[in-house]
Design a protein around this motif. Structure first.
Motif, PDB file in Angstrom:
ATOM      1  N   TYR A  26       0.807  -1.212   0.000  1.00 23.52           N
ATOM      2  CA  TYR A  26       0.000   0.000   0.000  1.00 23.52           C
ATOM      3  C   TYR A  26       0.849   1.275   0.000  1.00 23.52           C
ATOM      4  N   SER A  27       2.147   1.109  -0.236  1.00 19.18           N
ATOM      5  CA  SER A  27       2.982   2.281  -0.529  1.00 19.18           C
ATOM      6  C   SER A  27       2.693   2.780  -1.940  1.00 19.18           C
ATOM      7  N   GLU A  28       2.130   1.921  -2.776  1.00 27.02           N
ATOM      8  CA  GLU A  28       1.646   2.345  -4.094  1.00 27.02           C
ATOM      9  C   GLU A  28       0.453   3.265  -3.856  1.00 27.02           C
ATOM     10  N   LEU A  29       0.561   4.522  -4.248  1.00 31.06           N
ATOM     11  CA  LEU A  29      -0.322   5.561  -3.734  1.00 31.06           C
ATOM     12  C   LEU A  29      -1.803   5.339  -4.041  1.00 31.06           C
ATOM     13  N   THR A  30      -2.144   4.805  -5.193  1.00 24.44           N
ATOM     14  CA  THR A  30      -3.563   4.658  -5.539  1.00 24.44           C
ATOM     15  C   THR A  30      -4.095   3.249  -5.287  1.00 24.44           C
ATOM     16  N   ARG A  31      -3.283   2.391  -4.674  1.00 20.86           N
ATOM     17  CA  ARG A  31      -3.731   1.004  -4.496  1.00 20.86           C
ATOM     18  C   ARG A  31      -4.933   0.918  -3.559  1.00 20.86           C
ATOM     19  N   PHE A  32      -4.866   1.558  -2.397  1.00 21.48           N
ATOM     20  CA  PHE A  32      -5.977   1.477  -1.443  1.00 21.48           C
ATOM     21  C   PHE A  32      -7.245   2.068  -2.049  1.00 21.48           C
ATOM     22  N   GLY A  33      -7.139   3.268  -2.605  1.00 24.94           N
ATOM     23  CA  GLY A  33      -8.312   3.893  -3.203  1.00 24.94           C
ATOM     24  C   GLY A  33      -8.907   3.057  -4.314  1.00 24.94           C
ATOM     25  N   SER A  34      -8.059   2.483  -5.141  1.00 23.95           N
ATOM     26  CA  SER A  34      -8.547   1.664  -6.252  1.00 23.95           C
ATOM     27  C   SER A  34      -9.217   0.393  -5.750  1.00 23.95           C
ATOM     28  N   GLU A  35      -8.668  -0.202  -4.711  1.00 24.73           N
ATOM     29  CA  GLU A  35      -9.303  -1.403  -4.147  1.00 24.73           C
ATOM     30  C   GLU A  35     -10.656  -1.073  -3.530  1.00 24.73           C
ATOM     31  N   VAL A  36     -10.750   0.084  -2.878  1.00 19.01           N
ATOM     32  CA  VAL A  36     -12.038   0.515  -2.329  1.00 19.01           C
ATOM     33  C   VAL A  36     -13.045   0.725  -3.458  1.00 19.01           C
ATOM     34  N   ILE A  37     -12.626   1.388  -4.515  1.00 19.48           N
ATOM     35  CA  ILE A  37     -13.512   1.630  -5.658  1.00 19.48           C
ATOM     36  C   ILE A  37     -14.017   0.312  -6.233  1.00 19.48           C
ATOM     37  N   GLN A  38     -13.119  -0.615  -6.447  1.00 16.82           N
ATOM     38  CA  GLN A  38     -13.507  -1.895  -7.037  1.00 16.82           C
ATOM     39  C   GLN A  38     -14.444  -2.674  -6.121  1.00 16.82           C
ATOM     40  N   ALA A  39     -14.176  -2.636  -4.817  1.00 15.95           N
ATOM     41  CA  ALA A  39     -15.045  -3.339  -3.874  1.00 15.95           C
ATOM     42  C   ALA A  39     -16.439  -2.725  -3.837  1.00 15.95           C
ATOM     43  N   VAL A  40     -16.495  -1.400  -3.821  1.00  9.12           N
ATOM     44  CA  VAL A  40     -17.777  -0.699  -3.790  1.00  9.12           C
ATOM     45  C   VAL A  40     -18.560  -0.937  -5.079  1.00  9.12           C
ATOM     46  N   ARG A  41     -17.860  -0.902  -6.209  1.00 14.37           N
ATOM     47  CA  ARG A  41     -18.522  -1.144  -7.498  1.00 14.37           C
ATOM     48  C   ARG A  41     -19.190  -2.510  -7.525  1.00 14.37           C
ATOM     49  N   GLU A  42     -18.558  -3.497  -6.897  1.00 13.07           N
ATOM     50  CA  GLU A  42     -19.125  -4.849  -6.887  1.00 13.07           C
ATOM     51  C   GLU A  42     -20.452  -4.914  -6.147  1.00 13.07           C
TER      52      GLU A  42
END
Length: 339
Positions: A185-201
């Motif tokens: 999660y040092s990759e800056l957009t990883r957490f946000g992108s995972e949240v987006i994908q989870a919410v989209r589901e």
């Protein structure tokens, strides 16, 4: 018809006009249980009666310690759903659409015994020092966003907004200023992108997902607009349909990064984001003058206009703005003789 009062559609969300009530915390939960009460019902439904096209419920948190204060809203339990559904149903009765902003305050959770964050960096001396989330806890946090989104869908909301601005948790992860992690999660957009994908589901395919993002940071060493555009591109790729463009919130504003406080001062950020991303955007920032709001849409600087403090002062801002611009707007029959 003036641009501000033309209809707007994205996916299955159809708005009667371009006027948005943005999320504004009410700090009005009396039992510290995170559930909306009569204040919230009156607050939101009155703006629907007042002609607002889209109402976005204030920052609503995925866990109790994710709130700014213990008097803020939450959506971490199924028994909270009916209170939201009551608001949603009444807003719909008055011809408006309603979204909800899902969030976590992270290191800005003032009443949490020990706030959590990507890294153990205090917001300021007035705030508690947060504890860095473990890798497993970050993954669990993604699931908390997912479950909150599921509850929002069950409550009948027309859209969901994720709060990735103003120095709250998603913002904390995508900023080098606050994310000093050494794991994945040092990759800056990883957490946000995972949240987006989870919410989209959890969302129907045709329900729009909005994200509020700080286009730039105001601390001297913070990211700039070009970086904010890159962040938004990653989030668009992950599944965001529309962006709500704000700025700052991650720390004290440096004089060299101050955009001013004049009317429309954040519109250039919205314009740049809209052009770079080729998706609809919501503009914010002292846009309560109807002529300025109308021009911002008419000049294609933004697709929707968020009126915050102006709408706190006037629940019927949309009706009054239409009247000033010379547009006809659907009025409650009980008020028609006033116009």
């Amino acid at each position: 018809m003036n641009p501000l009062f033309r209809s707007f559609k994205i996916k299955n969300l159809e708005l009667k006009n371009r006027v948005v009530m943005p999320p504004m915390c009410q700090y009005s939960v009396t039992k510290e249980d995170g559930t909306p009460n009569d204040w919230h019902y009156t607050h939101y439904v009155s703006r629907a009666i007042g002609g607002t096209g889209l109402i976005i419920v204030e920052m609503t948190n995925v866990e109790p310690d994710g709130r700014i204060t213990n008097n803020c809203l939450g959506l971490w339990a199924d028994d909270q759903i009916p209170a939201y559904k009551r608001i949603v149903d009444s807003v719909h009765e008055h011809g408006s659409k309603i979204a909800i902003q899902i969030a976590h305050a992270g290191r800005k959770a003032e009443d949490a015994e020990t706030p959590v964050a990507p890294s153990a960096i205090r917001f300021s001396e007035k705030y508690k020092e947060p504890r860095a989330l473990t890798t497993e806890e970050v993954k669990e946090m993604v699931d908390k966003y997912r479950l909150a989104a599921r509850r929002a869908v069950n409550a009948g909301f027309d859209a969901i907004e994720l709060h990735g601005a103003h120095g709250y948790l998603i913002h904390q992860f995508h900023s080098e200023y606050t994310n000093k992690r050494e794991d994945e999660y040092s990759e800056l957009t990883r957490f946000g992108s995972e949240v987006i994908q989870a919410v989209r589901e959890e969302m129907p395919k045709e329900m729009p997902l909005i994200m509020r993002i700080s286009a730039t940071e105001f601390v001297e060493e913070g990211y700039v607009l070009e970086d904010g555009i890159d962040l938004a591109k990653a989030y668009k790729q992950a599944g965001v349909d529309m962006f709500h463009i704000s700025a700052g919130g991650e720390g004290a504003m440096a004089p060299s990064r101050n955009p001013g406080a004049h009317a429309g001062y954040m519109v250039p950020f919205a314009r740049a984001m809209r052009k770079a991303l080729d998706v609809p955007v919501i503009a914010v920032g002292r846009l309560e003058d109807p002529h300025l709001a109308n021009a911002t849409v008419g000049n294609q600087d933004a697709d929707l206009i968020a009126v915050g403090r102006g709408m706190l002062r006037d629940p019927y801002w949309a009706i009054h703005a239409a009247h000033e611009l010379g547009d006809e707007i659907s009025l409650p029959i009980q008020y028609q003789r006033a116009f």
